[in-house]
Write an enzyme that holds these catalytic residues in place. Sequence first.
Site, short mmCIF file in Angstrom:
data_model
loop_
_atom_site.label_atom_id
_atom_site.label_comp_id
_atom_site.label_asym_id
_atom_site.label_seq_id
_atom_site.Cartn_x
_atom_site.Cartn_y
_atom_site.Cartn_z
N GLU A 1 7.25 27.14 8.49
CA GLU A 1 7.00 26.22 7.38
C GLU A 1 8.18 26.23 6.43
O GLU A 1 9.05 27.11 6.53
CB GLU A 1 5.73 26.65 6.63
N TRP B 1 10.65 22.38 11.88
CA TRP B 1 11.45 22.88 13.00
C TRP B 1 10.58 23.10 14.24
O TRP B 1 10.72 24.10 14.94
CB TRP B 1 12.17 24.18 12.64
N ARG C 1 44.51 26.30 37.53
CA ARG C 1 45.44 25.87 36.48
C ARG C 1 46.79 26.58 36.60
O ARG C 1 46.87 27.80 36.66
CB ARG C 1 44.82 26.18 35.10
N GLN D 1 38.56 29.09 25.38
CA GLN D 1 39.94 29.57 25.18
C GLN D 1 40.71 29.56 26.49
O GLN D 1 41.88 29.15 26.54
CB GLN D 1 39.91 30.98 24.58
N GLU E 1 13.31 31.79 17.19
CA GLU E 1 12.49 32.90 17.69
C GLU E 1 12.81 34.21 16.97
O GLU E 1 12.79 35.29 17.56
CB GLU E 1 12.64 33.04 19.21
#
Length: 388
Positions: free
Chosen positions: A127, A156, A269, A337, A364
């Site tokens: 609430e 929520w 990469r 990153q 939670e």
Amino acid sequence: MEYEHSDEIKLLRQSVREFVDKAIRPIARAIDEEERVPLETVKQAGELGLLGIPFPEQYGGLDMGITGYCVLMEELNRVCSSHTTIIGAHAQLAAMSIYLGGNDAQKDKYLRAMNEGRMIGAWALTEPGAGSDAANISSSAELRGDEWVINGQKMWITNGSFADVIIVHAVTDKSKGARGGISAFIVEKDYPGFKVGKVEEKMGLKASHTCSLFFEDLRVPAENILGGPGQGFQIAMKTLDIGRCGLGGSSVGAAKEAFELSRAYAIQRQQFGRPIADFQAIQFKLAEMAVKIYTMEQIVYDCAKRVDAGKSATLESSIVKLYCTEVASEVIDEAIQIHGGIGFSRELPLERMYRDARVTRIFEGTNEIQKSVIASELLKQVGYRVTR
């Protein structure tokens, strides 16, 4: 690198992964951008039995315990945290409350329908004046004849805008405090006095809608109380203990996906004439990510086994929630990153995963509350009770 489960759980993982890759992965980015609730895939999960994984077969479940449920959360969260959150609120909060606190008639009427995806659930405790201080709710319920009349507001509430069944917590006897004065009720969306408020605009979990709920003389049949008057807070806390274990499972899934994307990218990469996987800086990042994921898996499934054995897991589930939500965000951050500029782009799912993971340290029970619970449980072991 994967936790060694029983053959039954391994088959479950395979089935869930096939469903996720076929039905959810293709729409994950679109539903986030459109902020659209994917009810079609949630109900499809119900048709496949996935919403009822932890519940007994007599109520339409698969009877595979919290261990199976954690595997479900892990596989879902590799791909789409919005699906994880919708299904978590439905199964682990709403349906679990009915399973823990409901009588046979309530389980027959609601739990089977929820496990099969014919009814979607929500769970309403928070609430405006009661977030971390969950015992401070002010919504009230008064018994009038053969009905409870509820007045108040919740906020929520995941799934609240479209749920068919909502577990609502309200004060029934203020003089008894939280332990004996809060009750839980099964509320159907069509009951008189039930109103849906604003759907929140959020940083992440955009396909999982969160809203306010208002109760103005909301009339609920007397038989829809869970566990009897005054049992609501205990049911809520036990439900959260189990739910936090599942949240750890979902954190494992996100971290694994981020790691696997990073490992593949590091090999592919090229910089300075060779794969970036050749550089110690990248190798160390991958190693640290793997250590965190391994630790997460061990504590999540140790906690799940404890719950499935019928043991108390308040301490363990709080440790799982605190550690796993913290380090999952760290792993996703390192993944971005490693990817460099492309990791910051919406072209890859890492950007969405980064946004989605942030709230796991809040809902939670905030991670600050988890530290408080952990300390309290540890002190209790030597006979000291914390004054609150």
